[in-house]
Design a protein around this motif. Structure first.
Motif, mmCIF file in Angstrom:
data_model
loop_
_atom_site.group_PDB
_atom_site.id
_atom_site.type_symbol
_atom_site.label_atom_id
_atom_site.label_comp_id
_atom_site.label_asym_id
_atom_site.label_seq_id
_atom_site.Cartn_x
_atom_site.Cartn_y
_atom_site.Cartn_z
ATOM 1 N N SER A 127 4.539 12.617 -5.174
ATOM 2 C CA SER A 127 4.365 12.820 -6.606
ATOM 3 C C SER A 127 3.577 11.675 -7.234
ATOM 4 O O SER A 127 3.867 10.498 -6.972
ATOM 5 C CB SER A 127 5.728 12.925 -7.287
ATOM 6 N N PRO A 128 2.571 11.960 -8.057
ATOM 7 C CA PRO A 128 1.840 10.891 -8.757
ATOM 8 C C PRO A 128 2.769 9.999 -9.580
ATOM 9 O O PRO A 128 2.617 8.777 -9.594
ATOM 10 C CB PRO A 128 0.858 11.659 -9.646
ATOM 11 N N GLU A 129 3.717 10.616 -10.274
ATOM 12 C CA GLU A 129 4.661 9.832 -11.076
ATOM 13 C C GLU A 129 5.512 8.929 -10.188
ATOM 14 O O GLU A 129 5.784 7.778 -10.531
ATOM 15 C CB GLU A 129 5.559 10.769 -11.882
ATOM 16 N N ALA A 130 5.936 9.457 -9.021
ATOM 17 C CA ALA A 130 6.745 8.667 -8.105
ATOM 18 C C ALA A 130 5.954 7.497 -7.526
ATOM 19 O O ALA A 130 6.502 6.422 -7.296
ATOM 20 C CB ALA A 130 7.272 9.554 -6.982
ATOM 21 N N ALA A 131 4.657 7.700 -7.294
ATOM 22 C CA ALA A 131 3.815 6.611 -6.784
ATOM 23 C C ALA A 131 3.741 5.476 -7.787
ATOM 24 O O ALA A 131 3.837 4.292 -7.438
ATOM 25 C CB ALA A 131 2.420 7.140 -6.465
ATOM 26 N N ALA A 132 3.583 5.835 -9.066
ATOM 27 C CA ALA A 132 3.532 4.815 -10.116
ATOM 28 C C ALA A 132 4.874 4.107 -10.244
ATOM 29 O O ALA A 132 4.937 2.874 -10.392
ATOM 30 C CB ALA A 132 3.134 5.456 -11.444
ATOM 31 N N VAL A 176 0.861 -1.192 0.000
ATOM 32 C CA VAL A 176 0.000 0.000 0.000
ATOM 33 C C VAL A 176 0.893 1.237 0.000
ATOM 34 O O VAL A 176 1.838 1.336 0.787
ATOM 35 C CB VAL A 176 -0.932 0.027 1.225
ATOM 36 N N VAL A 177 0.578 2.173 -0.893
ATOM 37 C CA VAL A 177 1.343 3.415 -1.011
ATOM 38 C C VAL A 177 0.392 4.587 -0.827
ATOM 39 O O VAL A 177 -0.647 4.667 -1.493
ATOM 40 C CB VAL A 177 2.025 3.535 -2.391
ATOM 41 N N ASN A 178 0.713 5.481 0.088
ATOM 42 C CA ASN A 178 -0.047 6.729 0.237
ATOM 43 C C ASN A 178 0.486 7.767 -0.750
ATOM 44 O O ASN A 178 1.701 7.952 -0.857
ATOM 45 C CB ASN A 178 0.091 7.294 1.649
ATOM 46 N N CYS A 179 -0.419 8.430 -1.445
ATOM 47 C CA CYS A 179 -0.021 9.527 -2.327
ATOM 48 C C CYS A 179 -1.038 10.656 -2.155
ATOM 49 O O CYS A 179 -1.914 10.869 -3.007
ATOM 50 C CB CYS A 179 0.053 9.065 -3.779
ATOM 51 N N PRO A 180 -0.953 11.369 -1.049
ATOM 52 C CA PRO A 180 -1.963 12.394 -0.740
ATOM 53 C C PRO A 180 -1.875 13.597 -1.675
ATOM 54 O O PRO A 180 -0.772 14.033 -2.027
ATOM 55 C CB PRO A 180 -1.628 12.787 0.701
ATOM 56 N N PRO A 181 -3.018 14.144 -2.079
ATOM 57 C CA PRO A 181 -3.009 15.361 -2.890
ATOM 58 C C PRO A 181 -2.782 16.565 -1.990
ATOM 59 O O PRO A 181 -3.565 16.818 -1.065
ATOM 60 C CB PRO A 181 -4.420 15.374 -3.498
ATOM 61 N N LEU A 182 -1.741 17.287 -2.229
ATOM 62 C CA LEU A 182 -1.400 18.413 -1.363
ATOM 63 C C LEU A 182 -2.050 19.705 -1.859
ATOM 64 O O LEU A 182 -2.302 19.882 -3.038
ATOM 65 C CB LEU A 182 0.118 18.593 -1.308
ATOM 66 N N LYS A 184 0.685 20.114 6.769
ATOM 67 C CA LYS A 184 0.166 19.491 7.989
ATOM 68 C C LYS A 184 -0.528 18.170 7.671
ATOM 69 O O LYS A 184 -0.426 17.213 8.432
ATOM 70 C CB LYS A 184 -0.800 20.453 8.682
ATOM 71 N N ASP A 185 -1.264 18.130 6.563
ATOM 72 C CA ASP A 185 -1.994 16.918 6.210
ATOM 73 C C ASP A 185 -1.075 15.726 5.992
ATOM 74 O O ASP A 185 -1.460 14.575 6.229
ATOM 75 C CB ASP A 185 -2.812 17.151 4.927
ATOM 76 N N ILE A 186 0.146 15.993 5.549
ATOM 77 C CA ILE A 186 1.052 14.902 5.208
ATOM 78 C C ILE A 186 1.356 14.008 6.405
ATOM 79 O O ILE A 186 1.629 12.817 6.272
ATOM 80 C CB ILE A 186 2.358 15.455 4.594
ATOM 81 N N TRP A 187 1.274 14.572 7.610
ATOM 82 C CA TRP A 187 1.612 13.782 8.799
ATOM 83 C C TRP A 187 0.635 12.645 9.029
ATOM 84 O O TRP A 187 1.002 11.610 9.600
ATOM 85 C CB TRP A 187 1.668 14.684 10.038
ATOM 86 N N SER A 188 -0.608 12.800 8.589
ATOM 87 C CA SER A 188 -1.569 11.707 8.780
ATOM 88 C C SER A 188 -1.243 10.522 7.883
ATOM 89 O O SER A 188 -1.707 9.404 8.131
ATOM 90 C CB SER A 188 -2.995 12.202 8.491
ATOM 91 N N THR A 194 4.756 6.329 1.824
ATOM 92 C CA THR A 194 4.146 7.593 1.414
ATOM 93 C C THR A 194 5.057 8.304 0.426
ATOM 94 O O THR A 194 6.254 8.464 0.692
ATOM 95 C CB THR A 194 3.893 8.511 2.623
ATOM 96 N N VAL A 195 4.501 8.695 -0.703
ATOM 97 C CA VAL A 195 5.202 9.528 -1.683
ATOM 98 C C VAL A 195 4.266 10.669 -2.068
ATOM 99 O O VAL A 195 3.042 10.554 -1.930
ATOM 100 C CB VAL A 195 5.616 8.731 -2.939
#
Length: 285
Positions: free
Chosen positions: A239-244, A207-213, A220-224, A236-237
């Motif tokens: 960048s969308p490209e980095a997640a792929a 599972v990879v988190n890729c939150p939209p900032l 602050k949201d990134i900490w969750s 957690t990454v």
């Protein structure tokens, strides 16, 4: 791997020895004498108006190693080991750049049949499932899907909420658990990201988190996404490209085709940096 004429030129080597990294020898097309890198630079060969210097030689050497490793990985999936390969380079007369001018076919490389027949055959299916908490994040998810497609991975987009619909989230998860297709889940959730943790706690797949900032709460949201409960190994990454690419690297461990695409990307990035550095130096001079 040492064999054939290489052993004739290097009598101290043991037959069957595998070099790591691969050993590269350089020759002019019309000359059978091996050239060192320094000798090659000193010749100052001019081809199609381009003087072959350190940059061009570095590109040829680096490209040769990458081509060999990619083909080696693919032949391994067919129970064969690649012993050697001969590759020719030339110069693009228009762009004045080094290019591959050889035809690489089954007559070019030296191959040995492996005794162990348990190697992975063919390319595994690879699937990425992107789960978003809201369609407001669709643009972000579409970027992930586009990058996945570029790597040859199928990608599905789903909408679910870990907060308001945990049962539905687990139902969606179960749809991908039983068909034995290797899968990576990417969780896209801003603000309080419980989606990645819910997924990681209920599947053995990566599972990879890729939150939209966003400009207001992103930092602050990134900490969750980063601070998840113990025992939940999700990454957690940003960048969308980095997640792929992260998903592609996971599949590339057992999928020789995926690994080859990643290896090619690394080579292209290296060449682009070398050329950019050379262009900048030439401009400043």
């Amino acid at each position: 791997m040492t064999s054939g004429s290489f052993l004739g030129r290097n009598v101290d080597n043991i037959k069957g020895h595998r070099f790591s990294p691969p050993q590269v020898e350089m020759f002019k097309v019309d000359d059978c004498n091996k050239l060192s890198k320094e000798h090659f630079i000193g010749l100052k060969l001019r081809c199609a108006g381009l003087v072959i210097g350190k940059l061009e030689i570095d590109i040829m050497i680096r490209s040769t190693v990458a081509i060999f490793e990619i083909l080696e990985k693919n032949w391994l999936a067919q129970d064969c080991t690649l012993v050697y390969i001969k590759i020719k380079f030339g110069v693009d007369v228009t762009k004045k750049e080094i290019i591959l001018v050889d035809i690489i076919d089954c007559d070019s490389p030296g191959l040995l049949l492996l005794e162990n027949k348990n190697q992975l055959k063919g390319s595994l299916q690879s699937r990425v499932v992107v789960l978003m908490e809201s369609t407001s994040d669709l643009t972000h998810c579409e970027e992930i899907k586009k990058s996945c497609t570029n790597f040859g991975m199928s990608c599905e987009l789903r909408v679910t909420s870990a907060h308001t619909g945990p049962e539905e989230t687990l139902d969606i998860l179960s749809e991908y658990e039983g068909d034995c297709i290797p899968t990576v889940f990417i969780a896209v959730a801003g603000e309080s990201n419980g989606l990645g943790a819910i997924l990681a706690g209920n599947t053995a797949y990566p599972v990879v988190n890729c939150p939209p900032l966003n400009a207001h709460w992103g930092a602050k949201d990134i900490w969750s996404s980063l601070r998840v409960p113990s025992g939940l190994g999700c990454s957690t990454v940003l960048s969308p490209e980095a997640a792929a690419q992260f998903a592609a690297r996971i599949f590339g461990i057992n999928d020789h085709m995926m690994w080859s695409k990643l290896r090619s990307c690394a080579l292209n990035s290296w060449i682009a940096l070398k050329q950019a550095d050379a262009n900048l130096r030439e401009f400043r001079l």
